[in-house]
Design an enzyme around this catalytic site. Sequence first.
Site, mmCIF file in Angstrom:
data_model
loop_
_atom_site.group_PDB
_atom_site.id
_atom_site.type_symbol
_atom_site.label_atom_id
_atom_site.label_comp_id
_atom_site.label_asym_id
_atom_site.label_seq_id
_atom_site.Cartn_x
_atom_site.Cartn_y
_atom_site.Cartn_z
ATOM 1 N NE ARG A 1 -47.958 -17.785 85.344
ATOM 2 C CZ ARG A 1 -48.823 -17.911 84.342
ATOM 3 N NH1 ARG A 1 -48.907 -16.974 83.408
ATOM 4 N NH2 ARG A 1 -49.597 -18.966 84.264
ATOM 5 C CD GLU B 1 -51.589 -20.061 94.589
ATOM 6 O OE1 GLU B 1 -51.235 -21.036 93.906
ATOM 7 O OE2 GLU B 1 -51.485 -18.882 94.181
ATOM 8 C CD GLU C 1 -52.294 -14.229 87.909
ATOM 9 O OE1 GLU C 1 -51.310 -14.344 88.665
ATOM 10 O OE2 GLU C 1 -52.694 -15.151 87.176
#
Length: 1075
Positions: free
Chosen positions: A626, A548, A1007
């Site tokens: 998160r 990423e 995920e």
Amino acid sequence: MSVHPSIVPVVGIEVKFKNMVYPVILAPGFIAELNAVTHTEDGIVFGAACTLSHMGTVLKEAVHRLPPHQTQVFQAILEQLRWFAGQQIRNVAAIGGNIMTASPISDLNPVFMVVGCKLTLRDKDGSREVQMDDSFFTGYRKTTVRPQEILLSILIPYSKKCQFVSAFKQSPRREDDISIVTAAMSAMFSPGTDIVKDLRLSYGGMAPVTVLAKKTANRLLGRQWGEELLQEACSSLAEEMSLDPSAPGGMVTYRQTLTLSLFYKFYLTVLQKLRLQGLSVQEVSSECLSATEIYHPETPSSIQVYQAVPEGQNQDDMVGRPIMHLSALKQATGEAVYCDDVPLYENELYLALITSTKAHARILSVDISAAEQCPGVVCCLFARDVPGSNITGVRQDETVFADGQVTCVGHIIGAVVADSQLHAQRAAKAVKIQYEELTPIVTIQEAIAAQSFYEPIRTIQNGDLEAGFKQADHILEGEIHMGGQEHFYLETNVTLAVPREEDGEMELFISSQSPSDSQSFVAKALGVPANRVLVRVKRMGGGFGGKESRTTVLSTVVAVAANKLKRPVRCMLDRDEDMLITGGRHPFYGKYKVGFLHSGKVVALDVAFYSNSGNSLDLSQAIMERALFHMENSYRISNVRGQGFLCRTNLPSNTAFRGFGGPQGMMVAENWITDVAHSLGRSPEEVRRLNLYLEGESTPYNQILQGLTLDRCWDECLSRSEYKQRRAAADLFNRQNRWTKRGLAIVPTKFGISFTATFLNQAGALVHIYRDGSVLLTHGGTEMGQGLHTKMVQVASRVLGIPCSKIFISETSTNTVPNTSATAASSSSDLNGAAVQNACETLLERLERFKTKNPKGCWEDWVNAAYFDRVNLSANGFYKTPDLGYDFDTNSGRAFNYYSYGVACSEVEVDCLTGAHKNLSTTIVMDVGHSLNPAIDIGQVEGAFMQGLGLFTLEELHYSPQGVLLTRGPGSYKIPAFGDIPTQLTVSLLRDAPNEKAIFASKAVGEPPLFLAASVFYAIKDAVRAARAESKMTGPFRLDSPASAERIRNACCDRFTKLCPPAEPGSFTPWSVRV
């Protein structure tokens, strides 16, 4: 050998990793004398070049043909061969190579040594015979074999009538793995008695060489084979097989305990065999019999359950159908083109990186003179060669090349460009760098002590924490550490940069999840506008978040080289380089204080998370956010506070990895809810069920849960797994077995779907319809094996009303869809699917009048009519997720578009003597809405689960106290193998659960299922709890992740672990540290 004295028996590792060059290499497989097999009166003689598979075939035949008392040695060797590498390796690896490498953790050398195998050595003057005993190995990877001698053959003897031989191997992973400790044991008795006449105990992994425990063996001679002998043996072995606490390989307490545990297994096995011979020795109790069992894998089975499409759905409408991944056949046959498969350009060069060997240091000097003299070298590059800005990184806190200082081992200092990979890599190793070392911060605990944190320190708080703890009947405190994880994508990071001849243009082929970020970073480094840089991504061989943001570490360097030399430049990292440089999942440390009622209802939680972020911020802040968003997992808590600290350390920057902090946050939650259950003496599943969220309840960040399916997933999982029956059977099994225990756990997950950075929740698409009716589709997402392109074709197929065969996706590129978000956060199908739908609906609207005019026509008719009527047959699509945006300061807003839910139930069996475990069964119920493609979604569930299983039970990154990564490849870092898949695996996609928030009522799947593998971790903890109960140890206990064989064994406290206490922390320098 006398003609070519430079010949050595092993060259692979030396050439690959030690930069050695050998002018002559012999292939012993073609030398007849080295491949001969001869049967003699004493045993079987194998030529040193006989392959292990050939030896196995010969020994199996002998075991079948000869009386059992003669084949004890052969059976021990065959048991070791079962777990010796893989079949392909055994087909080429030679017996002689195994002996002459003199590995201290060899699987076979302990057997050869314990039975006194005889070796025939030869040089130009003749031959001699030596015995494999404790004098054969003279030092680490050294033997008594003289420099000019070769190993000709080995005699493996027959066993004798009163002799019993066993061999053992304990490794991190059962299949295809190197050993932690190996052992072979031979006991010979006086005929008709249980009096020990001869005893030999050989161990690998307990010294720099394979050793014989001679002191212990001598003490036991003339003794009866019984309990007193066992006690004496264990006490003596604990003393004789001691290890320095700083010993290479670490795991010192575990390795010492294994020497006793494996002897105990041998002791019980021999007792059984003596009784079978009619001797009146102590009977092995039924509860101990499992310790003598040899592992044989059961035939695995799996069930996949999904909802069929509604009756009447158009045959051409592929949405909801389990169609195969569009590239599957090409991938299976090797025809699929990956980045490094792009043919060589004329004049192309290869680049190799020059990286730091120090974790924190000033660079005093760089000497490239030796490198420049190497064959094929074109140039060396450093910070001064960057034409644009050397500043880079997600948060602009990194450099393309280190400038004056390095902040981690693997920090890129420079690069060498040469005419081939071999030449570039050899030259890079020839660069000499002098450093002034500075004190590194390596671990989370070191960062806490030094208060080395990145800003900001995030907090989410809700309710009245003080009042909650006052309301609680019980308050409990605890902690858990979660290790990091290497992405281990099949295709390592790779970039091919091709400069164009004018205007500073550059074309890059990159294995990247984020082409737009790659474009932006390269443009900045080159000092050109982004419109001059074209990034193309056909497909990746896996990404998992590792491609990423960290791909730019390599792509910027390669682009700078190509720009300077005006020639194409390529670089694909070797596995060890990739693991060293690119970072992985963040290690986490969680501390918690939890208040709860007698019933098990949790009323207050105060939790602090510390992540090892590494030497730059990268995506660490979003990952911690998160983790905080998932700190309660699936449980309603009225009074809660979570804090997140980002530890600034001298490790390569850790980064995105499937789950993106969510698994770490939820893991801490499952730990405290398990502790609550254990402290109350209640079952964890009862406490979990009591605390589960209900429809309409609010999260700690004030988001109301709508469309909650947790309860449905939970109940279906209990039913499909037959949990109550399994629990009763496991409890019975545990009562009947002392040294093998079974455990169960059922664990939920609630995973928020959206990028937590609001601006990233957007996507674009571009659709062309050609005159023959074929459709070229492009969107902002990248294909990394997850099937995104396949799903996008299905979406376009439904909207346009044409078969999938008419639609094609070539690649993802920055000149077709600009400003794309990374393919991440499980949102790519949602975002890109809606953009594709938008573009296709635009085209459909343009075609509508032609369909109306010619209702009996076909797709091609309408397209041609539109073309001749000068209608634009190309359309952009765009989508942004509505109503998103959360504010940490006010704890308000909508963090997620929706949630994916799932529940898994797992059962394991633990060998309490070795710490090894078997994954017996797993049942997963996953809510993926109305699945776009059940085949792909079930594959994602299974794949995520297995990657999570690696995270929680197997994969360990070891760092030295100086910050050097010690596990840099598949030899030392183990991902799950086929044998780690649960023997019974059931995956069920929840029925009738439409999701109005995403494309065609589907849900994200990439995920969310990963955390469900925590059910295996907590099943292991359940089994360990049963083992500890045998030693009268009850209540909560700490088990860090991953639950490796070492941690499992050390947690199963018993008579053997008490004989091997760990050294006092701080009294020694460990081989590796927990980062």
